[in-house]
Design a protein around this motif. Structure first.
Motif, PDB file in Angstrom:
ATOM      1  N   ASP A   4       0.794  -1.295  -0.031  1.00 47.15           N
ATOM      2  CA  ASP A   4      -0.123  -0.120   0.048  1.00 47.15           C
ATOM      3  C   ASP A   4       0.584   1.273   0.059  1.00 47.15           C
ATOM      4  O   ASP A   4       0.541   2.124  -0.645  1.00 47.15           O
ATOM      5  CB  ASP A   4      -0.870  -0.036   1.295  1.00 47.15           C
ATOM      6  N   TYR A   5       2.259   1.029   0.569  1.00 48.81           N
ATOM      7  CA  TYR A   5       2.864   2.450   0.858  1.00 48.81           C
ATOM      8  C   TYR A   5       4.143   2.551  -0.014  1.00 48.81           C
ATOM      9  O   TYR A   5       4.688   3.562  -0.228  1.00 48.81           O
ATOM     10  CB  TYR A   5       2.818   2.745   2.360  1.00 48.81           C
ATOM     11  N   LYS A  35       5.261   5.037  -2.771  1.00 49.34           N
ATOM     12  CA  LYS A  35       4.130   5.993  -2.824  1.00 49.34           C
ATOM     13  C   LYS A  35       4.415   7.260  -2.217  1.00 49.34           C
ATOM     14  O   LYS A  35       5.264   7.452  -1.376  1.00 49.34           O
ATOM     15  CB  LYS A  35       2.729   5.523  -2.147  1.00 49.34           C
ATOM     16  N   GLU A  36       3.964   8.503  -2.826  1.00 55.72           N
ATOM     17  CA  GLU A  36       4.332   9.799  -2.298  1.00 55.72           C
ATOM     18  C   GLU A  36       3.305  10.291  -1.296  1.00 55.72           C
ATOM     19  O   GLU A  36       3.651  10.768  -0.373  1.00 55.72           O
ATOM     20  CB  GLU A  36       4.298  10.694  -3.729  1.00 55.72           C
ATOM     21  N   VAL A  60      -2.657   7.461   2.145  1.00 54.10           N
ATOM     22  CA  VAL A  60      -2.751   6.057   2.338  1.00 54.10           C
ATOM     23  C   VAL A  60      -3.057   5.644   3.835  1.00 54.10           C
ATOM     24  O   VAL A  60      -4.060   4.598   4.031  1.00 54.10           O
ATOM     25  CB  VAL A  60      -1.102   5.382   2.029  1.00 54.10           C
ATOM     26  N   ASN A  62       9.499   3.798   4.062  1.00 57.37           N
ATOM     27  CA  ASN A  62       9.425   3.927   2.700  1.00 57.37           C
ATOM     28  C   ASN A  62      10.628   4.592   2.349  1.00 57.37           C
ATOM     29  O   ASN A  62      11.373   4.204   1.235  1.00 57.37           O
ATOM     30  CB  ASN A  62       8.211   4.930   2.455  1.00 57.37           C
TER      31      ASN A  62
END
Lengths: 585, 75
Positions: free
Chosen positions: A389-390, A393-394, A399, A496
């Motif tokens: 899910d993350y 991702k920005e 999220v 992340n």
């Protein structure tokens, strides 16, 4: 069972042989000294190469022809195919090289090991090499007392070479005096019965001595003193090639699936090569005669001719088998499949390379990455998030807000199955691997130990954090929910960004990102930032919620800090740049 | 040459730590040059940044880089 019955019988037979025959005593002593020499040389190269050998093997095996060349050169230099096999197995386990590359190295190594026969036939039996052995032993011992690991390694190599030459000298002397009383040449056999008998004898001798190089040295000295016939010598050499795979297969029985795959590849290669050599023995002997005449080897120089034969039939083996390498790899992968264990254990730590500093460090690095991956999965689930899910991702904030479904995992249980044993394996391996390491390598091991402890502590902190996340995420109070989402967002941002750093090759860029990340987590302390005071004053949260937030923001900060430290240890390769970390802010 | 100078030259030759320090300094200089280029690039990015959030991030990154460069110059 096998050892319990045959080992005492072997010792008894050996004792009896030494008692009744004085010449045999000299020959066996020669073999023993030769073998000790090989052990010293192997140990010496482990220390002397200072990781260079591993680096070369890692970088030069990306295609099969290159791997064959590397295997040949490396084995010819270090004179030990077993040392090369050990490194290759460790790299395979650490996924630093492919199975096809490893198989290529084994093929090349088989040609490389034939250089021993050239050395023995060119120097060992022609000049009084034992005289040169003495200075080598003396200088070797002097170097061994040095405080520098590289000089100690050089000392071991010299002592090893000295013993090897001394061993050859003894073997030669033994055969020369044996000839006066007993002519082994009388037992020469011709035809295909002779082929089978002598091939079998060569194989048995290699299984007993546990070294094909020693068997070949024995054959060459026997040949040079006229104790065996030329064709029978060739047959014995084929047998030695087959026998060495039996030793490798026995050794691989307790190894991991990579070790087994490589041993089977070696076995198949040597069997095919042996079969070709047996079928075309007389044709190959003719080729050797023709080639010998053209490169200046005397007609009666059987020792050199045997060395040439040994090289030719191994080269033919490589030419025949190497085009099928990829098919062989497919077959080997299907033959040994890793079983899914209920409890996650170390995948990359192989005891076989624990004494080789650079290989052991590479294995530890891979295993820590494995531990980190398990931890990242557990942490994400404890925060009720999935990594898919993350990662990459920005909009982490969005999220996190959307992921409000609780993932009900029992961190304690998962810790027991996915972390505890693995952590134990790493600590054990890290402790035992330091034996041959220099100061810098030991420091690296220390940092690995600290990193593994940080990973485990982060999971334990996540266990505490999870309780309240699960409680307040589905609760009615939006203010406390928002603060817990803030903590989730912070940790996930760290995970992340660490993932980006992991894929970053520029260490300086990684360090900048790490230092920036350290700055980014500074606002996690909710007491210092005044967030808690504000929430209490405005009655947005209860005092119970406030104390939970105070504790949990501390857990979340600790998790993030520990993960950043782990990333610094694992993903900044340059020592000097790594050391700058923590000194900047 | 004076005896003292000879002694210093010999002791310098054998002083591994000095060699190591010189090597470290040399490396730090190279890293610093690399970092200076990065700083220039980030400054340019900062000038053209559109959003306030992006500007804040770049400014903080720049601050980290400057501190890192200062640290390297002290080696």
């Amino acid at each position: 069972m096998y050892r319990r019955i045959f080992y005492p019988l072997f010792l008894l037979a050996l004792g009896y042989l030494l008692l009744i025959n004085n010449d045999a005593k000299t020959i066996v002593a020669g073999i023993a000294i030769f073998l000790i020499g090989m052990v010293f040389m192997e140990d010496g190269f482990k220390l002397f190469s200072g990781g260079m050998l591993e680096k070369v093997l890692e970088k030069s095996t990306n295609n099969v022809p290159k791997a064959i060349g590397t295997g040949f050169i490396a084995t010819a230099i270090v004179q030990s195919s077993s040392l090369i096999s050990i490194i290759v197995i460790s790299f395979l386990s650490a996924e630093l090289i492919s199975l096809a590359g490893a198989v290529g190295v084994v093929f090349g190594s088989n040609i490389g090991t034939t250089t021993t026969a050239w050395i023995v036939s060119a120097f060992g039996v022609k000049i009084k090499i034992a005289h040169y052995a003495m200075p080598m032993l003396i200088f070797g011992v002097v170097f061994r007392f040095s405080s520098k690991k590289s000089l100690q390694g050089l000392g071991n190599v010299l002592v090893g070479l000295g013993f090897v030459f001394l061993g050859i000298g003894y073997m030669k002397e033994g055969f020369e005096t044996l000839k006066e009383g007993l002519d082994l040449g009388a037992y020469a056999m011709e035809g295909y019965l002779g082929v089978l008998v002598y091939v079998l004898l060569g194989a048995i001798a290699t299984v007993v001595i546990q070294s094909s190089s020693a068997t070949v040295a024995l054959i060459i000295t026997a040949l040079a003193t006229g104790q065996i016939g030329y064709i029978n010598g060739l047959e014995l050499a084929i047998g030695a090639n087959i026998g060495t795979t039996v030793t490798a297969v026995i050794g691989a029985m307790t190894s991991n699936s990579n070790g087994k795959r490589l041993a089977v590849a070696h076995f198949i290669f040597n069997m095919i090569t042996g079969a070709i050599a047996i079928i075309f023995l007389y044709q190959l002997a003719t080729i050797v005669d023709t080639l010998s005449a053209s490169i200046g080897i005397g007609e009666k120089d059987y020792a050199m001719k045997l060395a040439l034969f040994h090289t030719i039939f191994n080269v033919i083996g490589v030419l025949v088998v190497s085009p099928f390498t990829h098919r062989l790899v497919k077959f080997l992968k299907g033959l040994f499949i890793e079983e899914e264990a209920k409890v996650d254990r170390a995948k990359y730590l192989d005891d076989i390379v624990i004494t080789m500093p650079e290989s052991a460090l590479a294995s530890l690095q891979k295993e820590l990455e494995h531990l980190y991956d398990n931890a990242a999965r557990i942490l994400s689930h404890a925060l009720s998030l999935h990594r898919d899910d993350y990662l990459g991702k920005e909009n982490i904030n969005e999220v996190v807000k959307k992921s409000d479904k609780i993932i009900n995992i029992n961190v304690n249980e998962i810790y027991e199955t996915d972390v505890k044993e693995l952590y134990g394996d790493i600590v054990r391996y890290a402790t035992l691997s330091q034996e041959n390491m220099n100061e810098e390598q030991m420091r690296r091991v220390y940092y690995y130990k600290v990193a593994s402890k940080d990973i485990v502590e982060a999971i334990k902190d996540a266990r505490e954090l999870q309780k309240n996340i699960n409680k307040y995420l589905i609760g009615e109070n939006e203010a406390v929910k928002k603060e817990y989402n803030f903590l989730r967002e912070k940790i996930v941002t760290v995970l992340n960004k660490i993932n980006n750093i992991r894929n970053q090759e520029d260490d300086l860029e990684s360090l900048t990102k790490i230092e920036f990340l350290k700055k980014e987590i500074e606002d996690m302390d909710m007491v210092e930032s005044g967030v808690i005071d504000k929430l209490i004053r405005t009655n947005a949260i209860t005092t119970k919620m406030a104390t939970s937030l105070i504790n949990d923001s501390s857990f979340a900060y600790d998790i993030s800090k520990r993960l950043i430290e782990v990333a610094t240890t694992l993903w900044i390769a340059d020592k000097d740049i790594r050391e700058l970390s923590g000194e900047v802010l | 040459m004076k005896i003292k100078e000879i002694y210093e030259k010999i002791s310098d030759f054998f002083d591994q730590s000095k060699k190591k320090q010189a090597k470290r300094k040399d490396k730090a200089e190279k890293l610093e040059k690399k970092l200076v280029k990065k700083i220039a690039k980030t400054k340019a990015k900062l000038k053209t940044a559109q959003t306030k959030k992006k500007k804040k991030v770049l400014a903080q990154e720049l601050e980290v880089m400057k501190k890192l460069a200062k640290k390297l110059s002290e080696v």
